[in-house]
Design a protein around this motif. Structure first.
Motif, PDB file in Angstrom:
ATOM      1  N   LEU A 136       0.907  -1.222  -0.097  1.00  0.00           N
ATOM      2  CA  LEU A 136       0.091   0.164  -0.061  1.00  0.00           C
ATOM      3  C   LEU A 136       0.895   1.232  -0.111  1.00  0.00           C
ATOM      4  N   PHE A 137       2.148   1.171   0.858  1.00  0.00           N
ATOM      5  CA  PHE A 137       2.729   2.408   0.951  1.00  0.00           C
ATOM      6  C   PHE A 137       3.800   2.515   0.068  1.00  0.00           C
ATOM      7  N   GLY A 138       4.221   1.432  -0.965  1.00  0.00           N
ATOM      8  CA  GLY A 138       5.184   1.453  -1.901  1.00  0.00           C
ATOM      9  C   GLY A 138       5.172   2.456  -2.891  1.00  0.00           C
ATOM     10  N   GLY A 139       3.969   2.658  -3.096  1.00  0.00           N
ATOM     11  CA  GLY A 139       3.889   3.782  -4.487  1.00  0.00           C
ATOM     12  C   GLY A 139       3.432   3.307  -5.728  1.00  0.00           C
ATOM     13  N   ALA A 140       3.240   1.883  -5.616  1.00  0.00           N
ATOM     14  CA  ALA A 140       2.909   1.391  -7.086  1.00  0.00           C
ATOM     15  C   ALA A 140       1.079   1.340  -7.304  1.00  0.00           C
ATOM     16  N   ILE A 141       0.447   1.064  -6.067  1.00  0.00           N
ATOM     17  CA  ILE A 141      -0.918   1.019  -6.108  1.00  0.00           C
ATOM     18  C   ILE A 141      -1.547   2.459  -5.850  1.00  0.00           C
ATOM     19  N   VAL A 142      -1.123   3.213  -4.868  1.00  0.00           N
ATOM     20  CA  VAL A 142      -1.520   4.595  -4.723  1.00  0.00           C
ATOM     21  C   VAL A 142      -0.309   5.318  -4.956  1.00  0.00           C
ATOM     22  N   THR A 143       0.085   6.233  -5.769  1.00  0.00           N
ATOM     23  CA  THR A 143       1.061   6.938  -5.725  1.00  0.00           C
ATOM     24  C   THR A 143       1.354   7.899  -4.828  1.00  0.00           C
ATOM     25  N   ILE A 144       2.551   8.128  -4.477  1.00  0.00           N
ATOM     26  CA  ILE A 144       3.007   9.025  -3.462  1.00  0.00           C
ATOM     27  C   ILE A 144       2.248  10.473  -3.689  1.00  0.00           C
ATOM     28  N   LYS A 145       2.384  10.967  -4.962  1.00  0.00           N
ATOM     29  CA  LYS A 145       1.782  12.356  -5.183  1.00  0.00           C
ATOM     30  C   LYS A 145       0.376  12.192  -5.079  1.00  0.00           C
ATOM     31  N   ASN A 146      -0.560  11.191  -5.041  1.00  0.00           N
ATOM     32  CA  ASN A 146      -1.758  11.199  -4.729  1.00  0.00           C
ATOM     33  C   ASN A 146      -2.228  10.868  -3.342  1.00  0.00           C
ATOM     34  N   MET A 147      -1.099  10.518  -2.430  1.00  0.00           N
ATOM     35  CA  MET A 147      -1.184  10.362  -0.885  1.00  0.00           C
ATOM     36  C   MET A 147      -1.558  11.638  -0.353  1.00  0.00           C
ATOM     37  N   GLY A 148      -2.216  11.645   0.747  1.00  0.00           N
ATOM     38  CA  GLY A 148      -2.147  12.864   1.488  1.00  0.00           C
ATOM     39  C   GLY A 148      -0.953  12.939   2.340  1.00  0.00           C
ATOM     40  N   VAL A 149      -0.775  14.195   3.043  1.00  0.00           N
ATOM     41  CA  VAL A 149       0.475  14.445   3.797  1.00  0.00           C
ATOM     42  C   VAL A 149       1.144  13.386   4.830  1.00  0.00           C
ATOM     43  N   VAL A 150      -0.162  12.840   5.454  1.00  0.00           N
ATOM     44  CA  VAL A 150       0.272  11.728   6.652  1.00  0.00           C
ATOM     45  C   VAL A 150       0.651  10.513   5.787  1.00  0.00           C
ATOM     46  N   MET A 151       0.000  10.018   5.102  1.00  0.00           N
ATOM     47  CA  MET A 151       0.169   8.750   4.173  1.00  0.00           C
ATOM     48  C   MET A 151       1.730   8.876   3.614  1.00  0.00           C
ATOM     49  N   ALA A 152       1.868  10.188   3.075  1.00  0.00           N
ATOM     50  CA  ALA A 152       3.154  10.254   2.034  1.00  0.00           C
ATOM     51  C   ALA A 152       4.364  10.278   3.267  1.00  0.00           C
ATOM     52  N   THR A 153       4.219  10.763   4.357  1.00  0.00           N
ATOM     53  CA  THR A 153       5.296  10.639   5.368  1.00  0.00           C
ATOM     54  C   THR A 153       5.529   9.230   5.984  1.00  0.00           C
ATOM     55  N   VAL A 154       4.344   8.309   6.062  1.00  0.00           N
ATOM     56  CA  VAL A 154       4.434   7.148   6.688  1.00  0.00           C
ATOM     57  C   VAL A 154       5.168   6.125   5.295  1.00  0.00           C
ATOM     58  N   ALA A 155       4.818   6.451   4.034  1.00  0.00           N
ATOM     59  CA  ALA A 155       5.394   5.565   3.085  1.00  0.00           C
ATOM     60  C   ALA A 155       6.873   6.085   2.994  1.00  0.00           C
ATOM     61  N   SER A 156       7.320   7.236   3.329  1.00  0.00           N
ATOM     62  CA  SER A 156       8.637   7.417   3.286  1.00  0.00           C
ATOM     63  C   SER A 156       9.734   6.502   4.403  1.00  0.00           C
ATOM     64  N   VAL A 157       8.837   5.827   5.307  1.00  0.00           N
ATOM     65  CA  VAL A 157       9.654   4.869   6.306  1.00  0.00           C
ATOM     66  C   VAL A 157       9.387   3.465   5.683  1.00  0.00           C
ATOM     67  N   VAL A 158       8.718   3.222   4.680  1.00  0.00           N
ATOM     68  CA  VAL A 158       8.568   1.766   4.157  1.00  0.00           C
ATOM     69  C   VAL A 158       9.558   1.554   3.082  1.00  0.00           C
ATOM     70  N   PHE A 159      10.356   0.567   2.917  1.00  0.00           N
ATOM     71  CA  PHE A 159      11.549   0.215   2.365  1.00  0.00           C
ATOM     72  C   PHE A 159      11.136  -0.099   0.729  1.00  0.00           C
ATOM     73  N   SER A 160       9.881  -0.519   0.439  1.00  0.00           N
ATOM     74  CA  SER A 160       9.516  -0.954  -0.653  1.00  0.00           C
ATOM     75  C   SER A 160       9.167   0.459  -1.728  1.00  0.00           C
ATOM     76  N   ARG A 161       8.848   1.557  -1.043  1.00  0.00           N
ATOM     77  CA  ARG A 161       8.916   2.766  -1.697  1.00  0.00           C
ATOM     78  C   ARG A 161      10.187   3.245  -2.245  1.00  0.00           C
ATOM     79  N   TRP A 162      11.211   3.057  -1.658  1.00  0.00           N
ATOM     80  CA  TRP A 162      12.694   3.337  -2.048  1.00  0.00           C
ATOM     81  C   TRP A 162      13.097   2.379  -2.953  1.00  0.00           C
TER      82      TRP A 162
END
Length: 135
Positions: free
Chosen positions: A46-72
């Motif tokens: 969910l937080f990797g950026g493939a299903i919901v892109t980081i650009k389309n996430m809210g600020v809180v979710m994008a912050t959570v996504a930054s600490v998920v290794f699959s995003r990087w």
């Protein structure tokens, strides 16, 4: 390019195994570990950026996504595969590009360094939890 891609994928695999070791170290039983692994995998999806892109996430979710290794890993592999130029060359997809122009712009060295940090943190956490268990 192939060697860089292989390196990113191998290091991603090591990080995933280290995350599994951390979850196993934190669990009190095999059943608990078995229940936590799918939850962590869903978070990676969910937080990797493939299903919901980081650009389309809210600020809180994008912050959570930054600490998920699959995003990087996803961003780094996309950069190595030249996704920005591939998207730009596809006129139809370029119009609806929800990744933006900066998502696939993480250099290989940065990707490997970020993944190495995740690897070290997960392994250190596992060592810490296992050492506390033995005391």
């Amino acid at each position: 390019v192939r060697l860089a891609l292989l390196a990113e994928l191998v290091v991603t695999g090591f990080v995933a195994v280290a995350m599994g070791l951390l979850i196993s170290s934190a669990s009190r039983s095999q059943d608990q570990a078995t229940a936590l692994i799918p939850i962590s995998m869903v978070a990676q999806l969910l937080f990797g950026g493939a299903i919901v892109t980081i650009k389309n996430m809210g600020v809180v979710m994008a912050t959570v996504a930054s600490v998920v290794f699959s995003r990087w890993s996803f961003a780094g592999v996309g950069t190595t595969a030249g996704m920005n130029s591939r998207i730009a060359n596809d006129r139809l997809f370029a119009k609806s590009n929800s990744y933006g122009h900066t998502f696939f712009s993480t250099p290989v060295a940065s990707t490997l360094a970020i993944l190495a940090v995740f690897l070290i943190v997960f392994l250190a956490g596992s060592v810490f939890l296992l050492s506390r268990r033995q005391e």
